[in-house]
Design a protein around this motif. Structure first.
Motif, short mmCIF file in Angstrom:
data_model
loop_
_atom_site.label_atom_id
_atom_site.label_comp_id
_atom_site.label_asym_id
_atom_site.label_seq_id
_atom_site.Cartn_x
_atom_site.Cartn_y
_atom_site.Cartn_z
N VAL A 20 0.84 -1.20 0.00
CA VAL A 20 0.00 0.00 0.00
C VAL A 20 0.88 1.25 0.00
O VAL A 20 0.61 2.22 -0.73
CB VAL A 20 -0.95 -0.01 1.21
N LYS A 21 1.95 1.23 0.79
CA LYS A 21 2.88 2.37 0.83
C LYS A 21 3.61 2.52 -0.49
O LYS A 21 3.81 3.64 -0.98
CB LYS A 21 3.86 2.18 1.98
N GLU A 22 4.05 1.40 -1.06
CA GLU A 22 4.76 1.47 -2.34
C GLU A 22 3.87 2.03 -3.44
O GLU A 22 4.33 2.80 -4.30
CB GLU A 22 5.26 0.07 -2.74
N ALA A 23 2.60 1.65 -3.44
CA ALA A 23 1.68 2.15 -4.47
C ALA A 23 1.55 3.67 -4.39
O ALA A 23 1.49 4.35 -5.42
CB ALA A 23 0.32 1.49 -4.31
N GLU A 24 1.51 4.20 -3.18
CA GLU A 24 1.40 5.66 -3.04
C GLU A 24 2.71 6.35 -3.43
O GLU A 24 2.71 7.39 -4.08
CB GLU A 24 1.00 6.03 -1.62
N GLU A 25 3.85 5.75 -3.02
CA GLU A 25 5.15 6.36 -3.32
C GLU A 25 5.45 6.33 -4.82
O GLU A 25 5.88 7.34 -5.40
CB GLU A 25 6.26 5.62 -2.57
N GLU A 26 5.24 5.19 -5.46
CA GLU A 26 5.63 5.04 -6.85
C GLU A 26 4.56 5.51 -7.83
O GLU A 26 4.87 6.13 -8.85
CB GLU A 26 5.98 3.57 -7.14
N LEU A 27 3.30 5.16 -7.55
CA LEU A 27 2.22 5.46 -8.48
C LEU A 27 1.37 6.65 -8.07
O LEU A 27 0.55 7.12 -8.86
CB LEU A 27 1.30 4.23 -8.63
N GLY A 28 1.53 7.12 -6.84
CA GLY A 28 0.64 8.16 -6.32
C GLY A 28 -0.77 7.65 -6.14
O GLY A 28 -1.73 8.42 -6.18
N LEU A 29 -0.92 6.34 -5.92
CA LEU A 29 -2.22 5.69 -5.94
C LEU A 29 -2.66 5.28 -4.53
O LEU A 29 -1.87 4.72 -3.77
CB LEU A 29 -2.14 4.44 -6.83
N ARG A 30 -3.92 5.56 -4.23
CA ARG A 30 -4.51 5.09 -2.97
C ARG A 30 -5.03 3.67 -3.19
O ARG A 30 -5.88 3.42 -4.05
CB ARG A 30 -5.65 6.00 -2.55
N VAL A 31 -4.51 2.73 -2.39
CA VAL A 31 -4.94 1.34 -2.47
C VAL A 31 -5.48 0.94 -1.10
O VAL A 31 -4.78 1.06 -0.09
CB VAL A 31 -3.78 0.40 -2.87
N THR A 32 -6.70 0.48 -1.07
CA THR A 32 -7.33 0.14 0.22
C THR A 32 -7.52 -1.36 0.41
O THR A 32 -7.57 -1.83 1.54
CB THR A 32 -8.70 0.82 0.34
N ALA A 33 -7.61 -2.11 -0.68
CA ALA A 33 -7.89 -3.55 -0.53
C ALA A 33 -7.10 -4.34 -1.56
O ALA A 33 -7.67 -4.92 -2.50
CB ALA A 33 -9.38 -3.81 -0.67
N PRO A 34 -5.78 -4.42 -1.40
CA PRO A 34 -5.00 -5.22 -2.35
C PRO A 34 -5.36 -6.70 -2.23
O PRO A 34 -5.54 -7.23 -1.14
CB PRO A 34 -3.55 -4.96 -1.93
N GLU A 35 -5.47 -7.36 -3.37
CA GLU A 35 -5.81 -8.79 -3.39
C GLU A 35 -4.53 -9.61 -3.44
O GLU A 35 -3.78 -9.57 -4.42
CB GLU A 35 -6.67 -9.11 -4.61
N ARG A 36 -4.30 -10.35 -2.39
CA ARG A 36 -3.09 -11.19 -2.33
C ARG A 36 -3.30 -12.46 -3.15
O ARG A 36 -4.29 -13.16 -2.99
CB ARG A 36 -2.78 -11.54 -0.88
N LEU A 37 -2.35 -12.75 -4.04
CA LEU A 37 -2.46 -13.91 -4.91
C LEU A 37 -1.63 -15.09 -4.40
O LEU A 37 -2.15 -16.15 -4.10
CB LEU A 37 -2.02 -13.55 -6.33
N PHE A 38 -0.32 -14.90 -4.32
CA PHE A 38 0.59 -15.98 -3.93
C PHE A 38 1.97 -15.38 -3.67
O PHE A 38 2.21 -14.19 -3.96
CB PHE A 38 0.69 -17.05 -5.03
N SER A 39 2.87 -16.19 -3.15
CA SER A 39 4.27 -15.78 -2.93
C SER A 39 5.17 -16.76 -3.67
O SER A 39 4.98 -17.98 -3.59
CB SER A 39 4.61 -15.76 -1.44
N LEU A 40 6.17 -16.23 -4.38
CA LEU A 40 7.02 -17.05 -5.22
C LEU A 40 8.49 -16.70 -5.04
O LEU A 40 8.85 -15.54 -4.84
CB LEU A 40 6.67 -16.85 -6.70
#
Length: 253
Positions: free
Chosen positions: A138-158
């Motif tokens: 959520v922090k990275e999205a605001e820093e890099e994209l200037g985007l407010r993200v409230t509900a990121p959908e977690r998919l998987f870890s690789l």
């Protein structure tokens, strides 16, 4: 008095400075001391013999001597170098109405050194820095994209390079609209980030994977996930270039 204590005493008398030779030597000896191979559980296929730290800066490079059990039951000596620079998270925002994704573009030194590659197109990503993946992205999205993200959908870890790199990446998707743009983004200059932001039609992004314009593996994975959900799959067979690329709309759009 040990020999190291005597050495420290003599140097201190001559120079007036107490050296830290004993501590450094002790640390080096401890780091290089082989571990008992039979410390591993009996059914463990790998027995760690020795770990040696080769370099440490933003990440740690370690040489590991170990034994690996073969199918025959024989133990084979092995040596590998492992780089651990921490775990990460990556996010690809998708606008369902416009059928677009938000990508970043920035210089990446390894591809530049290897192929003199220009700036790479990637999904928004960053190191976890001891935070939960959901919190950090959520922090990275605001820093890099200037985007407010409230509900990121977690998919998987690789693991992306499991033969040599310990990093594990957690993948996310999210919906976005122009109203979610809070700032112009671009990353943090104090961290050496100089990031361009592009809004790309999903089919165009898939064509850019096919043409080689997008070469970042984590971004390709997320594009594939979106295509499986919302696309017909034909875009990856196309060599379409970049006509569907534009600057992202502002929140006033």
């Amino acid at each position: 008095m040990t020999s190291s204590d005597l050495f420290r005493s003599l140097v201190s008398e001559i120079t007036g400075v107490t050296p830290r030779v004993a501590e450094v030597s002790s640390h080096a000896a401890e780091a290089a001391t082989p571990k008992r191979a039979d410390d591993a559980p009996a059914d463990d296929p790998v027995r760690i013999i020795r770990r040696e730290e080769l370099a440490k800066s933003r990440g740690t490079l370690t040489r590991v001597d170990y034994q690996q059990r073969l199918r025959s039951g024989e133990w084979r000596d092995q040596r590998r170098e492992v780089y651990d620079n921490g775990d990460s998270a990556v996010l690809l925002p998708y606008n369902r109405a416009r059928q677009t994704v938000l990508l970043t573009r920035q210089i990446r030194l390894p591809p530049f050194l290897k192929e003199h590659a220009p700036a790479l197109l990637e999904a928004c990503a960053g190191k976890l820095d001891d935070e939960a993946a959901e919190v950090r992205i959520v922090k990275e999205a605001e820093e890099e994209l200037g985007l407010r993200v409230t509900a990121p959908e977690r998919l998987f870890s690789l693991y992306m390079t499991p033969a040599a790199v310990a990093e594990k990446i957690t993948f996310f998707l999210c919906d976005y609209t122009p109203a979610d743009r809070l700032t112009s983004g671009g990353g943090l200059a104090e961290e050496g980030e100089f990031i361009d932001i592009l809004e790309v039609e999903l089919d165009t992004a898939a064509g850019m994977v096919r043409s080689g314009e997008i070469q970042d593996a984590k971004t390709v994975i997320l594009i594939q996930v979106l295509l499986a959900r919302y696309g017909d799959g034909s875009a990856l067979a196309s060599t379409a270039g970049s006509p569907g690329v534009s600057a992202p709309p502002s929140s006033e759009a």
